[in-house]
Design an enzyme around this catalytic site. Structure first.
Site, PDB file in Angstrom:
ATOM      1  N   HIS A   1       7.321 -66.256  63.092  1.00  9.54           N
ATOM      2  CA  HIS A   1       6.741 -67.367  62.317  1.00  9.54           C
ATOM      3  C   HIS A   1       6.619 -67.058  60.831  1.00  9.54           C
ATOM      4  CE1 HIS A   1       5.766 -70.105  65.603  1.00  9.54           C
ATOM      5  NE2 HIS A   1       5.688 -68.992  66.312  1.00  9.54           N
TER       6      HIS A   1
ATOM      7  N   ASP B   1       7.200 -58.616  65.588  1.00 15.06           N
ATOM      8  CA  ASP B   1       7.817 -59.931  65.781  1.00 15.06           C
ATOM      9  C   ASP B   1       7.449 -60.789  64.569  1.00 15.06           C
ATOM     10  OD1 ASP B   1       8.026 -62.679  66.418  1.00 15.06           O
ATOM     11  OD2 ASP B   1       7.818 -62.300  68.561  1.00 15.06           O
TER      12      ASP B   1
ATOM     13  N   HIS C   1       2.863 -63.160  71.798  1.00 13.80           N
ATOM     14  CA  HIS C   1       3.610 -64.277  72.385  1.00 13.80           C
ATOM     15  C   HIS C   1       4.092 -63.945  73.807  1.00 13.80           C
ATOM     16  CE1 HIS C   1       7.237 -66.936  72.784  1.00 13.80           C
ATOM     17  NE2 HIS C   1       6.376 -67.797  72.269  1.00 13.80           N
TER      18      HIS C   1
ATOM     19  N   GLU D   1       2.791 -59.213  66.574  1.00 13.70           N
ATOM     20  CA  GLU D   1       3.408 -60.227  65.711  1.00 13.70           C
ATOM     21  C   GLU D   1       2.943 -59.957  64.286  1.00 13.70           C
ATOM     22  OE1 GLU D   1       2.865 -64.288  67.139  1.00 13.70           O
ATOM     23  OE2 GLU D   1       2.758 -63.548  69.182  1.00 13.70           O
TER      24      GLU D   1
ATOM     25  N   LYS E   1      13.151 -71.361  63.896  1.00 13.84           N
ATOM     26  CA  LYS E   1      11.976 -71.906  63.213  1.00 13.84           C
ATOM     27  C   LYS E   1      12.353 -72.191  61.756  1.00 13.84           C
ATOM     28  CE  LYS E   1       9.171 -69.487  66.611  1.00 13.84           C
ATOM     29  NZ  LYS E   1       9.044 -70.558  67.593  1.00 13.84           N
TER      30      LYS E   1
ATOM     31  N   ASN F   1       8.401 -76.468  64.099  1.00 15.36           N
ATOM     32  CA  ASN F   1       8.519 -75.145  63.478  1.00 15.36           C
ATOM     33  C   ASN F   1       9.630 -75.137  62.433  1.00 15.36           C
ATOM     34  OD1 ASN F   1       6.563 -74.115  65.229  1.00 15.36           O
ATOM     35  ND2 ASN F   1       8.118 -73.700  66.793  1.00 15.36           N
TER      36      ASN F   1
ATOM     37  N   SER G   1       0.998 -67.043  65.744  1.00 17.06           N
ATOM     38  CA  SER G   1       1.298 -68.460  65.629  1.00 17.06           C
ATOM     39  C   SER G   1       0.177 -69.356  66.121  1.00 17.06           C
ATOM     40  CB  SER G   1       2.571 -68.773  66.399  1.00 17.06           C
ATOM     41  OG  SER G   1       2.376 -68.485  67.760  1.00 17.06           O
TER      42      SER G   1
END
Ligand SMILES: Cc1ncc(COP(=O)(O)O)c(C=O)c1O
Length: 372
Positions: free
Chosen positions: A193, A190, A119, A161, A222, A42, A165
């Site tokens: 990523h 969130d 997640h 998110e 990440k 990541n 991801s």
């Protein structure tokens, strides 16, 4: 009784055997650096290998006690600025941030409307809150609207998110914001990523959509090449979390050295936009190459998922690729739903075009070898 396993834990040996039988056992990876061309990190901007600035190794206590350091405050200012929010609070990890945030926002009288593919840290945070959890199908805005329209006396929090991801897709954030506003619900996003890579200057997908979430989570583990995470929002939110987020209150403050490293990562990401550009370009090269081979990667951006189906097939492909020098993680249940196992390529600024081409050639040869 197997050697070393106390009698009270022998059942774990059986449970491990069961994982092995179901092809769900996780092998320990080789220590870094990997001898393969890897598509599993990541470290999207290739910042993790840099030396961090020096600062105190330990915070000495919870920040509420005597653990407050200037490195924490400087990092929080930069993190808040990155996502265009008034304030931020730093946690020791993204996992800790989400598990601290949701129970601080919602309690047993409230409800959390959560995307089905959120997640694990968001799922665990929701569970710990003891709020009523309404899981809605992935990216299904009608279901969010319907859930919020159900009469309810408590508060509602919608959690998603910004860049998923495992699927590399995104919610329609402006529409989600409008639905939350229509029902008086809070919106938690969130951006783990997305930040650093996606959106204007890598400021994430809320910024790209012109949406202000009520709470934004970002991690330094990440794209920013360090570890730790933050929650950003209004001053009342971060002050409330300071007082009430249990993973913040009851935990030693993040190491000042780590906070300084995370801060340096944020600064490098801002100062070196070519890293972000290379990451996205490399992802485009990989996506195009896979398409040429007849593989249809899903989603967009620097995470490139190849849906395979069965866990055993994903594992077989990943093992065969590794034998040929390309390392990619097979993602299997419980990380994803049964029957949706996949190979998940993550692309970073360290992948040069030759490396990407070579990986595509290896995949092409493997597919030809495996063809019936
Ligand atoms: C969407 C999402 N949120 C939170 C986390 C946890 O972040 P951290 O690795 O900083 O604990 C991750 C990944 O690890 C993630 O993918």
């Amino acid at each position: 009784v197997k050697q070393g396993c106390p009698p009270a834990l022998v059942h774990l040996e059986d449970a491990l055997d069961d994982l092995r039988r179901r092809q769900l056992f996780r092998e320990r990876p080789a220590p870094h650096p990997s001898p393969w061309t890897t598509f599993c990190s990541n470290d999207y901007l290739a910042l993790a290998g840099r030396r961090g600035p020096s600062a105190a190794a330990g915070a000495t206590a919870s920040r509420l006690v005597v653990g407050e350091h200037s490195e924490h405050l400087a990092l929080e200012r930069s993190a808040a600025d990155l996502v265009g929010q008034p304030a931020a609070l730093v946690f020791t990890s993204g996992y800790a941030a989400n598990v601290g945030l949701l129970p601080a926002l919602a309690g047993p009288d409230d409800r959390i409307v959560a995307d089905a593919l959120n997640h694990a840290s968001l799922i665990d945070g929701a569970r710990l809150s003891r709020a009523r959890i309404v899981r809605v199908p992935h990216l299904d805005l009608t279901a969010v609207d319907r859930a919020l329209a159900e009469p309810f006396s408590g508060r509602s929090v919608v959690v998603t998110e910004s860049y998923f991801s495992m699927d590399a897709d995104q919610p329609d954030l402006p529409a989600l914001r409008a639905i939350c506003d229509a029902h008086g619900a809070a919106l938690v996003v969130d951006e783990a990523h997305a930040l650093g890579v996606l959106g204007p200057e890598g400021r994430g997908l809320c910024a790209a959509a012109g949406v202000r979430a009520d709470a934004v989570m970002g991690t330094f583990g990440k794209a920013f090449g360090a570890a730790g995470a933050f929650v950003a929002g209004c001053d009342a939110l971060t002050t409330w979390l300071w007082n009430r987020a249990r993973t913040f209150v009851f935990s030693t403050g993040i190491s000042p050295a780590l906070a300084a490293a995370a801060h340096a990562g944020l600064a490098a990401a801002a100062a070196e936009p070519e890293r972000r550009e290379r990451t996205l370009q490399a992802a485009g090269e990989l996506r195009d190459g896979l398409q040429r081979l007849g593989v249809r990667p899903t989603g967009f951006g620097h995470i490139v998922p190849w849906l395979v189906g069965e866990a055993s097939d994903a594992l077989r492909l990943a093992n065969a690729l590794r034998e040929r020098g390309v390392e990619v993680r097979p993602i299997r249940p419980p990380s994803v739903a049964e029957g949706t196992a996949r190979l998940r390529f993550t692309v970073t600024a360290a992948h040069d075009p030759i490396e990407i081409e070579r990986a595509i050639a290896v995949i092409g040869r493997l597919l030809r070898e495996m063809a019936p």
